[in-house]
Design an enzyme around this catalytic site. Structure first.
Site, PDB file in Angstrom:
ATOM      1  CE  LYS A   1      -4.039  -2.059   2.323  1.00 53.82           C
ATOM      2  NZ  LYS A   1      -4.823  -2.073   3.591  1.00 53.82           N
TER       3      LYS A   1
ATOM      4  CE1 TYR B   1      -9.440  -2.631   0.769  1.00 55.26           C
ATOM      5  CE2 TYR B   1      -8.431  -0.686  -0.197  1.00 55.26           C
ATOM      6  CZ  TYR B   1      -8.322  -1.888   0.477  1.00 55.26           C
ATOM      7  OH  TYR B   1      -7.087  -2.351   0.874  1.00 55.26           O
TER       8      TYR B   1
ATOM      9  CG  ASN C   1      -3.213  -2.556   6.972  1.00 57.61           C
ATOM     10  OD1 ASN C   1      -3.052  -2.158   5.825  1.00 57.61           O
ATOM     11  ND2 ASN C   1      -4.311  -3.194   7.355  1.00 57.61           N
TER      12      ASN C   1
ATOM     13  CG  HIS D   1      -5.519  -6.023  -0.349  1.00 56.88           C
ATOM     14  ND1 HIS D   1      -6.729  -5.944   0.306  1.00 56.88           N
ATOM     15  CD2 HIS D   1      -5.698  -6.880  -1.390  1.00 56.88           C
ATOM     16  CE1 HIS D   1      -7.598  -6.725  -0.332  1.00 56.88           C
ATOM     17  NE2 HIS D   1      -7.011  -7.292  -1.362  1.00 56.88           N
TER      18      HIS D   1
ATOM     19  CD  GLU E   1      -9.182  -8.600  -3.705  1.00 59.25           C
ATOM     20  OE1 GLU E   1     -10.028  -8.297  -2.847  1.00 59.25           O
ATOM     21  OE2 GLU E   1      -8.015  -8.963  -3.418  1.00 59.25           O
TER      22      GLU E   1
HETATM   23  N1  UDP Z   1      -9.329  -0.485   7.686  1.00 58.85           N
HETATM   24  C1  UDP Z   1      -9.378   0.673   8.429  1.00 58.85           C
HETATM   25  N2  UDP Z   1     -10.055   0.672   9.618  1.00 58.85           N
HETATM   26  C2  UDP Z   1     -10.675  -0.452  10.099  1.00 58.85           C
HETATM   27  C3  UDP Z   1     -10.633  -1.617   9.331  1.00 58.85           C
HETATM   28  C4  UDP Z   1      -9.956  -1.618   8.133  1.00 58.85           C
HETATM   29  O1  UDP Z   1      -8.830   1.707   8.027  1.00 58.85           O
HETATM   30  O2  UDP Z   1     -11.271  -0.386  11.189  1.00 58.85           O
HETATM   31  C5  UDP Z   1      -8.607  -0.490   6.405  1.00 58.85           C
HETATM   32  C6  UDP Z   1      -7.268  -1.241   6.458  1.00 58.85           C
HETATM   33  O3  UDP Z   1      -6.332  -0.572   5.622  1.00 58.85           O
HETATM   34  C7  UDP Z   1      -7.644  -2.595   5.925  1.00 58.85           C
HETATM   35  C8  UDP Z   1      -8.672  -2.226   4.847  1.00 58.85           C
HETATM   36  O4  UDP Z   1      -9.389  -1.147   5.425  1.00 58.85           O
HETATM   37  O5  UDP Z   1      -6.526  -3.300   5.436  1.00 58.85           O
HETATM   38  C9  UDP Z   1      -9.633  -3.330   4.458  1.00 58.85           C
HETATM   39  O6  UDP Z   1     -10.245  -3.831   5.638  1.00 58.85           O
HETATM   40  P1  UDP Z   1     -10.459  -5.386   5.850  1.00 58.85           P
HETATM   41  O7  UDP Z   1     -11.369  -5.547   7.010  1.00 58.85           O
HETATM   42  O8  UDP Z   1     -10.852  -6.022   4.554  1.00 58.85           O
HETATM   43  O9  UDP Z   1      -9.007  -5.874   6.322  1.00 58.85           O
HETATM   44  P2  UDP Z   1      -7.888  -6.749   5.559  1.00 58.85           P
HETATM   45  O10 UDP Z   1      -8.612  -7.758   4.701  1.00 58.85           O
HETATM   46  O11 UDP Z   1      -7.068  -5.776   4.757  1.00 58.85           O
HETATM   47  O12 UDP Z   1      -7.096  -7.381   6.659  1.00 58.85           O
HETATM   48 MG    MG Z   2     -10.120  -7.496   3.343  1.00 67.40          MG
END
Ligand code: UDP
Ligand code: MG
Length: 146
Positions: A12, A52, A115, A118, A129
């Site tokens: 990212k 997203y 974080n 992805h 994707e």
């Molecule tokens: N994210 C965020 N706040 C939250 C949860 C998710 O900003 O409370 C962001 C974070 O960058 C995350 C992305 O949204 O990686 C997608 O969320 P998801 O729950 O799909 O997590 P992932 O699959 O990336 O672990």
């Molecule tokens: Mg996710």
């Protein structure tokens, strides 16, 4: 023996802007993934919103889209047996504070949003994707000449 499968990985914008691309790719290769395809792309708002879209009702959506459009992202197609869960294991939990030691998010993540990475969450979403970032031709041409 089960055949290998594919997942979509993103490095990212937070990680790319902090020059962590090389270290994260080292981590990917060290964990035994093959890199099928790779590109750097600066997402526009419509692309980030679409990628997203599943989260569009969540409170963090607008901020997430702004973050994902803040600079270039590196997209990779990774190959391994059980690639989807293997890559999610290598990344660690969404929130870096909860991620296991040695995972990418634990090592490099700054916050639940920033974080660094992805990963697709199912084989079905991996296929969607991968198609979001790579054309069929790019996938075919990435490993053999001609
Ligand atoms: N994210 C965020 N706040 C939250 C949860 C998710 O900003 O409370 C962001 C974070 O960058 C995350 C992305 O949204 O990686 C997608 O969320 P998801 O729950 O799909 O997590 P992932 O699959 O990336 O672990
Ligand atoms: Mg996710």
């Amino acid at each position: 023996m089960a055949s290998s499968s594919r997942t979509l990985a993103l490095i990212k914008p937070d990680a790319v802007s902090r020059n962590l691309t090389g270290r994260i790719i080292d981590h990917i290769l060290g964990a035994g993934f093959g890199i099928v395809a790779l590109k750097q792309i600066h997402l526009g708002s419509e692309q980030a919103q679409a990628f997203y879209a599943v989260h569009r009702e969540r409170p963090f959506y607008d901020s997430l889209v702004e973050f994902m459009t803040s600079g270039p992202t590196v997209a990779l197609v990774l190959e391994k047996q059980g690639a989807v869960p293997a890559w999610r294991d290598a990344m660690g939990a969404t929130n870096p504070e909860e991620a296991a030691d040695g995972t990418i998010r634990k090592l490099f993540g700054e916050s639940v949003e920033r974080n660094c990475s992805h990963g697709s969450d199912s084989d079905e979403n991996a296929a969607l994707e991968i198609g979001f970032f790579f054309s069929t031709e790019e996938l075919l041409r990435s490993r053999s000449p001609g």
